[in-house]
Design a protein around this motif. Structure first.
Motif, PDB file in Angstrom:
ATOM      1  N   ALA A  25     -12.140  29.967  27.520  1.00 48.51           N
ATOM      2  CA  ALA A  25     -12.577  28.595  27.804  1.00 48.51           C
ATOM      3  C   ALA A  25     -14.098  28.535  27.892  1.00 48.51           C
ATOM      4  O   ALA A  25     -14.749  27.654  27.304  1.00 48.51           O
ATOM      5  CB  ALA A  25     -11.948  28.126  29.117  1.00 48.51           C
ATOM      6  N   LEU A  26     -14.674  29.483  28.614  1.00 47.93           N
ATOM      7  CA  LEU A  26     -16.129  29.502  28.786  1.00 47.93           C
ATOM      8  C   LEU A  26     -16.831  29.686  27.438  1.00 47.93           C
ATOM      9  O   LEU A  26     -17.807  28.994  27.121  1.00 47.93           O
ATOM     10  CB  LEU A  26     -16.489  30.637  29.763  1.00 47.93           C
ATOM     11  CG  LEU A  26     -17.961  30.944  29.988  1.00 47.93           C
ATOM     12  CD1 LEU A  26     -18.703  29.715  30.527  1.00 47.93           C
ATOM     13  CD2 LEU A  26     -18.111  32.114  30.979  1.00 47.93           C
ATOM     14  N   ALA A  27     -16.314  30.607  26.628  1.00 44.33           N
ATOM     15  CA  ALA A  27     -16.947  30.879  25.330  1.00 44.33           C
ATOM     16  C   ALA A  27     -16.870  29.645  24.425  1.00 44.33           C
ATOM     17  O   ALA A  27     -17.842  29.302  23.740  1.00 44.33           O
ATOM     18  CB  ALA A  27     -16.267  32.078  24.667  1.00 44.33           C
ATOM     19  N   VAL A  35     -12.805  21.500  26.231  1.00 44.23           N
ATOM     20  CA  VAL A  35     -11.757  22.484  26.549  1.00 44.23           C
ATOM     21  C   VAL A  35     -10.958  22.048  27.776  1.00 44.23           C
ATOM     22  O   VAL A  35     -11.536  21.723  28.819  1.00 44.23           O
ATOM     23  CB  VAL A  35     -12.383  23.876  26.838  1.00 44.23           C
ATOM     24  CG1 VAL A  35     -11.292  24.912  27.113  1.00 44.23           C
ATOM     25  CG2 VAL A  35     -13.279  24.330  25.693  1.00 44.23           C
ATOM     26  N   GLU A  36      -9.630  22.051  27.649  1.00 41.48           N
ATOM     27  CA  GLU A  36      -8.770  21.806  28.817  1.00 41.48           C
ATOM     28  C   GLU A  36      -7.821  22.997  28.971  1.00 41.48           C
ATOM     29  O   GLU A  36      -7.235  23.472  27.996  1.00 41.48           O
ATOM     30  CB  GLU A  36      -7.991  20.495  28.655  1.00 41.48           C
ATOM     31  CG  GLU A  36      -8.946  19.314  28.512  1.00 41.48           C
ATOM     32  CD  GLU A  36      -8.388  17.974  28.945  1.00 41.48           C
ATOM     33  OE1 GLU A  36      -7.372  17.959  29.670  1.00 41.48           O
ATOM     34  OE2 GLU A  36      -8.992  16.960  28.550  1.00 41.48           O
ATOM     35  N   ILE A  37      -7.697  23.470  30.224  1.00 41.77           N
ATOM     36  CA  ILE A  37      -6.889  24.666  30.505  1.00 41.77           C
ATOM     37  C   ILE A  37      -5.691  24.239  31.348  1.00 41.77           C
ATOM     38  O   ILE A  37      -5.857  23.523  32.345  1.00 41.77           O
ATOM     39  CB  ILE A  37      -7.705  25.709  31.308  1.00 41.77           C
ATOM     40  CG1 ILE A  37      -9.105  25.888  30.725  1.00 41.77           C
ATOM     41  CG2 ILE A  37      -6.979  27.047  31.380  1.00 41.77           C
ATOM     42  CD1 ILE A  37     -10.095  26.489  31.717  1.00 41.77           C
ATOM     43  N   TYR A  38      -4.501  24.713  30.972  1.00 41.87           N
ATOM     44  CA  TYR A  38      -3.279  24.411  31.721  1.00 41.87           C
ATOM     45  C   TYR A  38      -2.779  25.700  32.357  1.00 41.87           C
ATOM     46  O   TYR A  38      -2.503  26.676  31.657  1.00 41.87           O
ATOM     47  CB  TYR A  38      -2.224  23.793  30.787  1.00 41.87           C
ATOM     48  CG  TYR A  38      -2.689  22.446  30.282  1.00 41.87           C
ATOM     49  CD1 TYR A  38      -2.352  21.285  30.957  1.00 41.87           C
ATOM     50  CD2 TYR A  38      -3.529  22.361  29.173  1.00 41.87           C
ATOM     51  CE1 TYR A  38      -2.827  20.051  30.532  1.00 41.87           C
ATOM     52  CE2 TYR A  38      -4.008  21.135  28.740  1.00 41.87           C
ATOM     53  CZ  TYR A  38      -3.654  19.983  29.428  1.00 41.87           C
ATOM     54  OH  TYR A  38      -4.135  18.764  29.012  1.00 41.87           O
ATOM     55  N   ARG A 123     -18.040  29.448  36.121  1.00 44.43           N
ATOM     56  CA  ARG A 123     -18.896  29.232  34.941  1.00 44.43           C
ATOM     57  C   ARG A 123     -18.209  28.277  33.956  1.00 44.43           C
ATOM     58  O   ARG A 123     -18.841  27.451  33.323  1.00 44.43           O
ATOM     59  CB  ARG A 123     -19.208  30.553  34.216  1.00 44.43           C
ATOM     60  CG  ARG A 123     -19.983  31.580  35.023  1.00 44.43           C
ATOM     61  CD  ARG A 123     -21.470  31.288  35.128  1.00 44.43           C
ATOM     62  NE  ARG A 123     -21.803  30.173  35.987  1.00 44.43           N
ATOM     63  CZ  ARG A 123     -21.692  30.154  37.333  1.00 44.43           C
ATOM     64  NH1 ARG A 123     -21.267  31.197  37.996  1.00 44.43           N
ATOM     65  NH2 ARG A 123     -22.012  29.088  38.034  1.00 44.43           N
ATOM     66  N   ALA A 124     -16.889  28.400  33.826  1.00 47.29           N
ATOM     67  CA  ALA A 124     -16.179  27.549  32.851  1.00 47.29           C
ATOM     68  C   ALA A 124     -16.147  26.092  33.307  1.00 47.29           C
ATOM     69  O   ALA A 124     -16.283  25.178  32.496  1.00 47.29           O
ATOM     70  CB  ALA A 124     -14.754  28.068  32.642  1.00 47.29           C
TER      71      ALA A 124
END
Ligand SMILES: Cc1cc2nc3c(=O)[nH]c(=O)nc-3n(C[C@H](O)[C@H](O)[C@H](O)COP(=O)(O)OP(=O)(O)OC[C@H]3O[C@@H](n4cnc5c(N)ncnc54)[C@H](O)[C@@H]3O)c2cc1C
Length: 425
Positions: A25-27, A35-38, A123-124
């Motif tokens: 995600a960070l990259a 970017v969305e993280i589940y 960071r993300a």
């Protein structure tokens, strides 16, 4: 999320916010994407012991703006090998460590997993930093994936589509079957006790038997039995205030009521069980095990996981343990996932859809082409390391000199190799 028009940043869906999902995600945030993280867990009680970050991992993490000082990581300066029967006064064999930075241009750090996870999460998702903050949806289990359309199905019955779906849901991935024929990791017959001990306890005991620990403040200590099947790994983290202690040993699958096949992870254990498995190790090692906190000893049955037929399908790909889980012997499980992360971000610049080499293709072809390149760059590399780790875990010879293994692991610059590969198309 909907698909984005050609020439704009991608809408990226990441499933799983472990070390690798967050690093990816960070990259990708820094590469200019939304970017969305589940993540199915709520991270209410983060646990875990420490991990080693070799130069191939730290090169990537520092490049992504992670700060090992903030993580209170300890720089590894040497590895000390001991035999299980050694008593104080015996010299150990000391090797590698202090020259790694000179050789590979990046340091080797020892870091608590929770500190590394927190750093990556911060960071993300931070409002400060390169790119748009990633959005982290906690308590959001993903149940299904349509790889061709880039659509995930959530536990609440809703569906979300993106331009690309990155599956980072760990060794027992439930989404892997939507990308590659179903593979179940199987019990290996090895397990690891994991715990952390406050260094102040080692000092407070002031036992002569613990002198080998006090002398090894910045070292990674490996204590092996004669046939290499049992091993204690001891090293500091958190500014040297905490010692990570792991005990690898053979274990009959299913023994003690643990159901390895149902999941990978730490089961509650005890200092007594840890001691029992290492009862023939000399007194000074058992003295250390006795200092384990009663409420913080976990037992991790290690699962065997072989190369998958493929990591990609349509708009989706597997990364991290979901793609290439491996025995921990080389300390490369997460490191290989970080290589996945930086490779993907290098292959997917925000200008991707307008780049000349991809002209004439529609967006889904372009993404699939880049994912195929991702697989061709990453699969053989991760499989080589997975195979080597698994050989060591099975007690088979490595067939390489230590310097060769070091060069193979730490000399690898995943971002540079990907840029070179892109230069060729
Ligand atoms: C004993 C031991 C020692 C190790 N030592 C090292 C070391 O020194 N160095 C090193 O580099 N590696 C080491 N490793 C390996 C390293 O810990 C793993 O490779 C790494 O943590 C894998 O990260 P991941 O993000 O791929 O998977 P995970 O950490 O398993 O994360 C997966 C995430 O996905 C979430 N998830 C799962 N299913 C779903 C779903 N359906 N929907 C939404 N979310 C979901 C999970 O809750 C989890 O947060 C070690 C491993 C062990 C067991």
């Amino acid at each position: 999320m909907n698909s984005s028009p050609i020439g704009t940043p991608l809408n990226v869906i990441i499933v799983g916010a472990g070390l690798v999902g967050l690093a990816t995600a960070l990259a990708l945030r820094r590469a200019g994407h939304h970017v969305e993280i589940y993540e199915k867990s709520s991270f209410s009680r983060e646990v875990g012991a420490a991990v080693t970050c070799g130069p191939n991992a730290t090169r990537i993490l520092e490049g992504l703006g992670c700060d090992f000082g903030r993580m209170r990581a300890v720089e590894h300066t040497q590895t000390r090998y001991f035999g299980k029967d050694q008593a104080d006064g015996d010299l150990s064999f000391v090797s590698r460590g202090s020259d790694l930075f000179e050789k590979f241009g990046a340091k080797f750090y020892l870091v608590h997993r929770v500190d590394l996870h927190t750093e990556l999460k911060d960071r993300a998702t931070s409002s400060v930093g390169i790119g748009e903050s990633c959005i982290l949806h906690l308590g959001s289990a993903v149940l299904s994936l349509d790889a061709e359309s880039g659509t995930i199905g959530l536990g609440d019955g809703s569906y979300i589509s993106g331009d690309i779906v990155i599956v980072a849901d760990g060794i027992n991935s439930s989404l892997r079957k939507f990308i590659t024929p179903h593979t179940t990791p199987h019990p290996s017959g090895l397990a690891a006790f994991r715990t952390t001990i406050f260094f102040s306890l080692v000092n407070a005991e002031n036992e002569p038997g613990l002198e080998w620990v006090r002398e090894s403040k910045r070292a990674l200590c490996l204590i092996n039995d004669d046939d290499g099947r049992r091993n204690l790994t001891v090293y500091p983290c958190r500014g040297g205030e905490v010692l990570n202690v792991a005990g690898l040993h053979p274990r009959t699958p299913g023994a003690g009521g643990l159901e390895e096949e149902k999941g990978f992870g730490g089961h509650v254990s005890s200092p007594e069980d840890f001691l029992e498995a290492f009862k023939d190790f000399s007194a000074r090692y058992k003295e250390l095990i006795r200092l384990c906190p009663v409420d913080n000893v976990t037992l991790w049955p290690l699962l065997l996981f072989e190369e998958l037929p493929t990591w990609i399908k349509g708009r989706a790909c597997l990364v991290g343990d979901a793609a290439h889980a491996m025995f921990p012997m080389l300390g490369q499980g997460a490191a290989q996932g970080f290589e996945d992360a930086i490779t993907l971000a290098t292959l997917l610049p925000s200008t991707l859809s307008t780049s000349l080499s991809d002209a004439g293709k529609d967006q889904s072809d372009t993404i699939n082409t880049r994912l195929r390149l991702f697989e061709s760059l990453r699969k053989s590399r991760a499989t080589e390391i997975q195979t080597l780790s698994n050989r060591i875990g099975r007690g088979l010879p490595v067939l390489k000199f230590e310097a060769e293994v070091e060069e193979m692991l730490y000399g690898y610059d995943a971002a540079g190799i990907t840029r070179d590969a892109l230069g060729g198309i």
